[in-house]
Scaffold this motif. Structure first.
Motif, PDB file in Angstrom:
ATOM      1  N   UNK A 162      -9.189  38.444  -4.343  1.00 41.83           N
ATOM      2  CA  UNK A 162     -10.428  38.496  -5.128  1.00 41.83           C
ATOM      3  C   UNK A 162     -11.469  37.544  -4.543  1.00 41.83           C
ATOM      4  N   UNK A 163     -11.011  36.320  -4.228  1.00 38.40           N
ATOM      5  CA  UNK A 163     -11.937  35.315  -3.687  1.00 38.40           C
ATOM      6  C   UNK A 163     -12.521  35.798  -2.371  1.00 38.40           C
ATOM      7  N   UNK A 164     -11.660  36.363  -1.498  1.00 37.61           N
ATOM      8  CA  UNK A 164     -12.218  36.756  -0.194  1.00 37.61           C
ATOM      9  C   UNK A 164     -13.122  37.978  -0.346  1.00 37.61           C
ATOM     10  N   UNK A 165     -12.775  38.886  -1.315  1.00 34.47           N
ATOM     11  CA  UNK A 165     -13.665  40.033  -1.557  1.00 34.47           C
ATOM     12  C   UNK A 165     -15.017  39.547  -2.078  1.00 34.47           C
ATOM     13  N   UNK A 166     -14.962  38.540  -2.973  1.00 30.79           N
ATOM     14  CA  UNK A 166     -16.203  38.007  -3.524  1.00 30.79           C
ATOM     15  C   UNK A 166     -17.057  37.380  -2.412  1.00 30.79           C
ATOM     16  N   UNK A 167     -16.386  36.593  -1.572  1.00 27.48           N
ATOM     17  CA  UNK A 167     -17.119  35.938  -0.488  1.00 27.48           C
ATOM     18  C   UNK A 167     -17.730  36.966   0.464  1.00 27.48           C
ATOM     19  N   UNK A 168     -16.969  38.051   0.744  1.00 29.23           N
ATOM     20  CA  UNK A 168     -17.521  39.122   1.594  1.00 29.23           C
ATOM     21  C   UNK A 168     -18.760  39.725   0.945  1.00 29.23           C
ATOM     22  N   UNK A 178      -3.778  28.305 -13.430  1.00 30.16           N
ATOM     23  CA  UNK A 178      -3.770  28.979 -12.124  1.00 30.16           C
ATOM     24  C   UNK A 178      -4.525  30.302 -12.185  1.00 30.16           C
ATOM     25  N   UNK A 179      -4.503  30.934 -13.376  1.00 29.03           N
ATOM     26  CA  UNK A 179      -5.195  32.230 -13.502  1.00 29.03           C
ATOM     27  C   UNK A 179      -6.651  32.021 -13.886  1.00 29.03           C
ATOM     28  N   UNK A 180      -6.845  31.131 -14.893  1.00 30.56           N
ATOM     29  CA  UNK A 180      -8.179  30.992 -15.474  1.00 30.56           C
ATOM     30  C   UNK A 180      -9.143  30.247 -14.533  1.00 30.56           C
ATOM     31  N   UNK A 181      -8.614  29.240 -13.859  1.00 32.48           N
ATOM     32  CA  UNK A 181      -9.509  28.421 -13.033  1.00 32.48           C
ATOM     33  C   UNK A 181     -10.241  29.255 -11.971  1.00 32.48           C
ATOM     34  N   UNK A 182      -9.520  30.086 -11.193  1.00 29.75           N
ATOM     35  CA  UNK A 182     -10.255  30.902 -10.211  1.00 29.75           C
ATOM     36  C   UNK A 182     -11.240  31.868 -10.875  1.00 29.75           C
ATOM     37  N   UNK A 183     -10.870  32.367 -12.086  1.00 28.39           N
ATOM     38  CA  UNK A 183     -11.790  33.288 -12.770  1.00 28.39           C
ATOM     39  C   UNK A 183     -13.045  32.542 -13.195  1.00 28.39           C
TER      40      UNK A 183
END
Ligand SMILES: Nc1ncnc2c1ncn2[C@@H]1O[C@H](COP(=O)(O)OP(=O)(O)O)[C@@H](O)[C@H]1O
Ligand SMILES: [Mg+2]
Length: 482
Positions: free
Chosen positions: A237-243, A202-207
């Motif tokens: 983190x994902x939404x910040x990255x997408x922004x 759950x932690x590593x996959x999104x990273x």
């Protein structure tokens, strides 16, 4: 601990969680083991004491009467059916054995002395004993560990009953305890490993996803997006990255627009510059021709008239004036010729670049009173006319700079082929200047002009100079324009 830091996250989180579970269960099982053992020992002792007491009650009289056979029967009966009772001994107040259940000899290591703390008969020891209801001794025999519970009969005045118990059952229960505990620990550890691995995923996959997307962005693919995640931190983190990726895309588009506009503008400037230079050359050519043909012709006619005038009837003062006029006209004519040549050297068109340059360098040395050496590698290099003209103009500007700024004693001009290029080098031994800090704008138009000319023809321009070290201008242009 470098290996630990470089080990995979999956491995590390598994080690941490599984070893924590393991540690906890070892500590717990230790506590439970000690507690259980104490309980079981107490149980065993109590049982020994109970048996001892019942024998004491039954056999007290027989001890006094020394009825050894009866005592033996009592002991054998009490032992029968109880596996954990290894032996029963009945001794008199002095410790002498009256009856026992050993059929075949005593086990080695059997204690002969009675344990302290029990009430003792004064007749046996001459001193009073303790008050304990029973005493327990542990000892190791050739048959394994034993617990012996000694119960006094009539407060030790008559004798004692010694009940030997094996710890086998107790040990068996404790071993079973440990086995169960280990099994549970194993299962919990396996479960913990599964949970840890899922957690790590759950932690590593999104990273991982983030790293891959960042790699895409590094390669310029700003369109990449990460699927939204419902975990709080990872989701943020994902939404910040997408922004960020969206902003980059927007900026990239803007940059692309700006770049296109800039390129268009640059192309227009280049065309304009080419036009300006060619118009300038045409204009110079025209003025040069006009100076030579029109003004030069008129002045030549004027000179002829003055000559005629002088040959006629004139007074001496008139002759002198005409003479002065004539030398003035000759001077103006010379100036005009020089200007015409400067504007458009006929040698460049007629003879080619190398003789035109040689002539220009010679004239320059003569005028400025310094040593000028022209060293062409080839007398007649094959050059595009635009290239020849640019080289000539750059030579003119460089030598003008030497004259105006360098205070040089000598200047050397070289012209050499370099692959498909032709390189012109003008170096002087003058005072030099800080070429790295060349001011932009009006003050350096000459140098920027040379640079522009070189760039327009797809060539390179370098100026090396330091205060006190002289100056070198080097320009390389393709010999043929595509
Ligand atoms: N050969 C040289 N020796 C010393 N200084 C020079 C030389 N050539 C150029 N410079 C310096 O570079 C400056 C810029 O030159 P340039 O662009 O030709 O402008 P300008 O000749 O009109 O001053 C000059 O003012 C001068 O200080
Ligand atoms: Mg100049």
């Amino acid at each position: 601990m470098k290996w630990w830091r470089t080990a995979s996250f999956y491995f590390r989180i598994n080690v941490v969680i599984v070893s924590s579970v393991l540690l906890l269960s070892v500590a717990l099982s230790g506590v439970v083991f000690v507690h259980n053992r104490t309980l079981l020992e107490k149980e065993l002792d109590k049982r020994g004491a109970e048996i001892g007491n019942s024998i004491a009650a039954m056999g007290s009289e027989s001890i006094i009467l020394d009825e050894r056979f009866v005592l033996h029967e009592i002991a054998a009966k009490a032992r029968r059916g109880s596996d954990d009772i290894r032996y029963i001994m009945i001794v008199d107040y002095a410790g002498e054995i009256l009856a026992h259940t050993f059929g075949d000899g005593f086990p080695a290591g059997l204690p002969l002395e009675l344990p302290p703390g029990l009430p003792r008969s004064n007749a046996a020891t001459g001193e009073p004993g303790g008050e304990a209801a029973y005493a327990v001794t542990r000892y190791r025999s050739n048959e394994g560990p034993f617990r012996e519970v000694v119960v006094p009969v009539e407060r030790g005045a008559v004798g004692y009953v010694r009940v030997g118990l094996t710890e086998q059952d107790m040990r068996h229960i404790l071993e079973q305890n440990i086995k169960n505990f280990s099994l549970i620990t194993l299962v919990v550890c396996l479960l913990a490993a599964v949970v840890a691995t899922r957690l790590a995923y759950r932690i590593v996959h999104p990273i991982d996803q983030l790293a891959q997307a960042a790699g895409q962005i590094r390669q310029g693919n700003y369109g990449v997006r990460i699927p939204p995640d419902d975990q709080a931190e990872v989701g943020r983190l994902a939404s910040a990255f997408n922004d960020m990726a969206a902003t980059l895309t927007r900026k990239d588009d803007e940059n692309e627009h700006l770049l296109t506009a800039l390129r268009d503008k640059d192309a227009r400037h280049v065309r304009l510059l080419q036009k300006v230079l060619s118009v300038q050359e045409d204009e110079r050519k025209r003025i040069s021709r006009e100076l030579h043909d029109e003004a030069g012709q008129s002045l030549a006619s004027l000179l002829a008239y003055l000559q005629l005038l002088m040959a006629g009837e004139v007074t001496s003062s008139q002759r002198e004036a005409i003479g002065q006029l004539k030398s003035l006209v000759v001077e103006i004519l010379g100036g005009l010729r020089k200007m015409a040549v400067e504007l458009r050297p006929p040698a460049l068109d007629d003879l080619g670049l190398v003789p035109a340059m040689a002539k220009y360098v010679d004239g320059f040395a003569l005028q400025r009173d310094l040593t000028a050496i022209f060293a062409p590698e080839d007398d007649n290099p094959e050059l595009d006319p635009a290239v020849a003209l640019a080289l000539y103009r750059i030579l003119q500007e460089s030598l003008t700079n030497v004259a105006r700024h360098a205070e040089a004693k000598a200047v050397r001009v070289e012209l050499a082929a370099e692959g498909g290029d032709i390189a012109l080098t003008v170096s002087d031994d003058g005072r030099g200047f800080d070429a790295a800090a060349l001011p932009a704008g009006e003050e350096s138009l000459g140098i920027y002009g040379m640079m522009e000319r070189a760039e327009l023809l797809g060539g390179t321009f370098q100026m090396t100079s330091r205060p006190g070290q002289g100056t070198t201008v080097r320009v390389a242009l393709p010999r043929r324009l595509g």
